[in-house]
Scaffold this motif. Structure first.
Motif, PDB file in Angstrom:
ATOM      1  N   ARG A  15       0.809  -1.214   0.000  1.00 33.44           N
ATOM      2  CA  ARG A  15       0.000   0.000   0.000  1.00 33.44           C
ATOM      3  C   ARG A  15       0.844   1.265   0.000  1.00 33.44           C
ATOM      4  O   ARG A  15       0.337   2.336  -0.214  1.00 33.44           O
ATOM      5  CB  ARG A  15      -0.909   0.041   1.237  1.00 33.44           C
ATOM      6  CG  ARG A  15      -1.921  -1.041   1.257  1.00 33.44           C
ATOM      7  CD  ARG A  15      -3.126  -0.604   0.519  1.00 33.44           C
ATOM      8  NE  ARG A  15      -4.159  -1.621   0.619  1.00 33.44           N
ATOM      9  CZ  ARG A  15      -5.179  -1.662  -0.173  1.00 33.44           C
ATOM     10  NH1 ARG A  15      -5.329  -0.760  -1.098  1.00 33.44           N
ATOM     11  NH2 ARG A  15      -6.069  -2.595  -0.056  1.00 33.44           N
ATOM     12  N   LEU A  42      -1.867  -1.041 -12.346  1.00 30.41           N
ATOM     13  CA  LEU A  42      -2.789  -0.212 -11.573  1.00 30.41           C
ATOM     14  C   LEU A  42      -3.471   0.819 -12.462  1.00 30.41           C
ATOM     15  O   LEU A  42      -2.842   1.405 -13.335  1.00 30.41           O
ATOM     16  CB  LEU A  42      -2.049   0.512 -10.455  1.00 30.41           C
ATOM     17  CG  LEU A  42      -1.471  -0.362  -9.351  1.00 30.41           C
ATOM     18  CD1 LEU A  42      -0.693   0.484  -8.368  1.00 30.41           C
ATOM     19  CD2 LEU A  42      -2.573  -1.113  -8.633  1.00 30.41           C
ATOM     20  N   ARG A  45      -6.974   5.681 -10.948  1.00 32.92           N
ATOM     21  CA  ARG A  45      -7.720   5.921  -9.714  1.00 32.92           C
ATOM     22  C   ARG A  45      -7.008   5.295  -8.528  1.00 32.92           C
ATOM     23  O   ARG A  45      -6.874   5.895  -7.468  1.00 32.92           O
ATOM     24  CB  ARG A  45      -9.136   5.349  -9.844  1.00 32.92           C
ATOM     25  CG  ARG A  45     -10.034   5.641  -8.654  1.00 32.92           C
ATOM     26  CD  ARG A  45     -11.382   4.959  -8.809  1.00 32.92           C
ATOM     27  NE  ARG A  45     -11.256   3.528  -8.922  1.00 32.92           N
ATOM     28  CZ  ARG A  45     -11.117   2.709  -7.872  1.00 32.92           C
ATOM     29  NH1 ARG A  45     -11.072   3.184  -6.661  1.00 32.92           N
ATOM     30  NH2 ARG A  45     -11.028   1.413  -8.054  1.00 32.92           N
ATOM     31  N   ARG A  46      -6.522   4.077  -8.693  1.00 37.04           N
ATOM     32  CA  ARG A  46      -5.816   3.408  -7.594  1.00 37.04           C
ATOM     33  C   ARG A  46      -4.495   4.089  -7.279  1.00 37.04           C
ATOM     34  O   ARG A  46      -4.093   4.150  -6.121  1.00 37.04           O
ATOM     35  CB  ARG A  46      -5.591   1.936  -7.916  1.00 37.04           C
ATOM     36  CG  ARG A  46      -6.861   1.138  -7.839  1.00 37.04           C
ATOM     37  CD  ARG A  46      -6.575  -0.350  -7.882  1.00 37.04           C
ATOM     38  NE  ARG A  46      -7.793  -1.108  -7.873  1.00 37.04           N
ATOM     39  CZ  ARG A  46      -8.448  -1.455  -6.765  1.00 37.04           C
ATOM     40  NH1 ARG A  46      -7.997  -1.091  -5.606  1.00 37.04           N
ATOM     41  NH2 ARG A  46      -9.554  -2.148  -6.842  1.00 37.04           N
ATOM     42  N   GLU A  49      -5.690   7.347  -5.375  1.00 42.57           N
ATOM     43  CA  GLU A  49      -6.416   7.137  -4.134  1.00 42.57           C
ATOM     44  C   GLU A  49      -5.721   6.210  -3.141  1.00 42.57           C
ATOM     45  O   GLU A  49      -5.944   6.322  -1.943  1.00 42.57           O
ATOM     46  CB  GLU A  49      -7.813   6.580  -4.418  1.00 42.57           C
ATOM     47  CG  GLU A  49      -8.724   7.558  -5.105  1.00 42.57           C
ATOM     48  CD  GLU A  49     -10.089   6.972  -5.398  1.00 42.57           C
ATOM     49  OE1 GLU A  49     -10.364   5.808  -5.007  1.00 42.57           O
ATOM     50  OE2 GLU A  49     -10.897   7.672  -6.020  1.00 42.57           O
ATOM     51  N   GLN A  50      -4.908   5.269  -3.630  1.00 39.48           N
ATOM     52  CA  GLN A  50      -4.372   4.269  -2.719  1.00 39.48           C
ATOM     53  C   GLN A  50      -2.854   4.242  -2.620  1.00 39.48           C
ATOM     54  O   GLN A  50      -2.326   3.670  -1.673  1.00 39.48           O
ATOM     55  CB  GLN A  50      -4.853   2.872  -3.136  1.00 39.48           C
ATOM     56  CG  GLN A  50      -6.341   2.730  -3.003  1.00 39.48           C
ATOM     57  CD  GLN A  50      -6.821   1.354  -3.420  1.00 39.48           C
ATOM     58  OE1 GLN A  50      -6.050   0.528  -3.889  1.00 39.48           O
ATOM     59  NE2 GLN A  50      -8.100   1.114  -3.266  1.00 39.48           N
ATOM     60  N   ARG A  51      -2.158   4.796  -3.570  1.00 39.93           N
ATOM     61  CA  ARG A  51      -0.697   4.710  -3.513  1.00 39.93           C
ATOM     62  C   ARG A  51      -0.040   6.070  -3.308  1.00 39.93           C
ATOM     63  O   ARG A  51       0.446   6.352  -2.221  1.00 39.93           O
ATOM     64  CB  ARG A  51      -0.160   4.036  -4.788  1.00 39.93           C
ATOM     65  CG  ARG A  51      -0.666   2.618  -5.010  1.00 39.93           C
ATOM     66  CD  ARG A  51      -0.222   1.656  -3.916  1.00 39.93           C
ATOM     67  NE  ARG A  51       1.187   1.408  -3.869  1.00 39.93           N
ATOM     68  CZ  ARG A  51       1.845   0.533  -4.578  1.00 39.93           C
ATOM     69  NH1 ARG A  51       1.226  -0.225  -5.435  1.00 39.93           N
ATOM     70  NH2 ARG A  51       3.148   0.382  -4.459  1.00 39.93           N
ATOM     71  N   ARG A  88     -14.587   4.611 -10.706  1.00 34.42           N
ATOM     72  CA  ARG A  88     -14.435   3.188 -10.978  1.00 34.42           C
ATOM     73  C   ARG A  88     -15.390   2.797 -12.098  1.00 34.42           C
ATOM     74  O   ARG A  88     -16.592   2.976 -11.994  1.00 34.42           O
ATOM     75  CB  ARG A  88     -14.740   2.388  -9.713  1.00 34.42           C
ATOM     76  CG  ARG A  88     -14.445   0.923  -9.845  1.00 34.42           C
ATOM     77  CD  ARG A  88     -14.487   0.248  -8.492  1.00 34.42           C
ATOM     78  NE  ARG A  88     -15.777   0.324  -7.849  1.00 34.42           N
ATOM     79  CZ  ARG A  88     -16.728  -0.604  -7.990  1.00 34.42           C
ATOM     80  NH1 ARG A  88     -16.523  -1.666  -8.730  1.00 34.42           N
ATOM     81  NH2 ARG A  88     -17.869  -0.457  -7.383  1.00 34.42           N
ATOM     82  N   CYS A  92     -14.077  -2.495 -13.564  1.00 31.80           N
ATOM     83  CA  CYS A  92     -13.101  -2.513 -12.479  1.00 31.80           C
ATOM     84  C   CYS A  92     -13.712  -3.199 -11.268  1.00 31.80           C
ATOM     85  O   CYS A  92     -14.723  -2.756 -10.748  1.00 31.80           O
ATOM     86  CB  CYS A  92     -12.689  -1.081 -12.123  1.00 31.80           C
ATOM     87  SG  CYS A  92     -11.411  -0.988 -10.866  1.00 31.80           S
ATOM     88  N   ARG A  94     -13.540  -4.073  -7.514  1.00 26.16           N
ATOM     89  CA  ARG A  94     -12.916  -3.736  -6.233  1.00 26.16           C
ATOM     90  C   ARG A  94     -12.498  -5.017  -5.510  1.00 26.16           C
ATOM     91  O   ARG A  94     -11.457  -5.077  -4.877  1.00 26.16           O
ATOM     92  CB  ARG A  94     -13.900  -2.950  -5.387  1.00 26.16           C
ATOM     93  CG  ARG A  94     -13.310  -2.511  -4.066  1.00 26.16           C
ATOM     94  CD  ARG A  94     -14.269  -1.658  -3.290  1.00 26.16           C
ATOM     95  NE  ARG A  94     -14.551  -0.428  -3.995  1.00 26.16           N
ATOM     96  CZ  ARG A  94     -15.675   0.246  -3.907  1.00 26.16           C
ATOM     97  NH1 ARG A  94     -16.636  -0.186  -3.127  1.00 26.16           N
ATOM     98  NH2 ARG A  94     -15.856   1.353  -4.577  1.00 26.16           N
ATOM     99  N   GLY A  98      -8.342  -4.801  -9.018  1.00 22.28           N
ATOM    100  CA  GLY A  98      -7.804  -3.990 -10.088  1.00 22.28           C
ATOM    101  C   GLY A  98      -8.744  -3.761 -11.230  1.00 22.28           C
ATOM    102  O   GLY A  98      -9.897  -4.164 -11.210  1.00 22.28           O
ATOM    103  N   CYS A  99      -8.219  -3.117 -12.248  1.00 25.16           N
ATOM    104  CA  CYS A  99      -8.999  -2.824 -13.429  1.00 25.16           C
ATOM    105  C   CYS A  99      -9.230  -4.087 -14.233  1.00 25.16           C
ATOM    106  O   CYS A  99      -8.288  -4.834 -14.520  1.00 25.16           O
ATOM    107  CB  CYS A  99      -8.267  -1.797 -14.292  1.00 25.16           C
ATOM    108  SG  CYS A  99      -8.289  -0.168 -13.569  1.00 25.16           S
TER     109      CYS A  99
END
Length: 103
Positions: A15, A42, A45-46, A49-51, A88, A92, A94, A98-99
């Motif tokens: 993460r 990735l 969006r990921r 938002e997440q990395r 999303r 994609c 969740r 991933g996509c």
């Protein structure tokens, strides 16, 4: 007794940003990081938002400037692709991480 440090390390595995930026990262540095994460499969969006987004938000050195550059770079790198950038897409998953089901 619960080893909270170990627990948090396990939960955060995969993460983190896995990148070290200077005090004022350049657009080129952010673009390189985005391209590496994109190569891992990735979606934009990921990445935001997440990395890399949480990395910049959690660090006192960074602020709005880095987030704006990140959003611009992600939009440019994913322009013309079918991978989601802001929201999303229906492809994609969740749950699969991933996509279009890619990891």
């Amino acid at each position: 007794m619960i080893d909270t440090k170990g627990l948090f390390e396990q939960l955060s595995t995969g993460r983190g940003a896995d990148f070290d930026f200077g005090d004022e990262p350049t657009e080129a540095e952010l673009r390189e990081a985005v391209r590496k994460l994109k190569a891992e499969g990735l979606c934009g969006r990921r990445i935001v938002e997440q990395r890399l987004g949480p990395y910049f938000i959690a660090n006192d050195t960074y602020g709005e400037r880095e987030l704006e550059i990140l959003e611009t770079v992600v939009a440019e790198e994913y322009a013309g692709t079918d991978l989601c950038v802001e929201g999303r897409s229906k492809e994609c998953s969740r749950l699969r991480g991933g996509c279009k089901g890619s990891q």
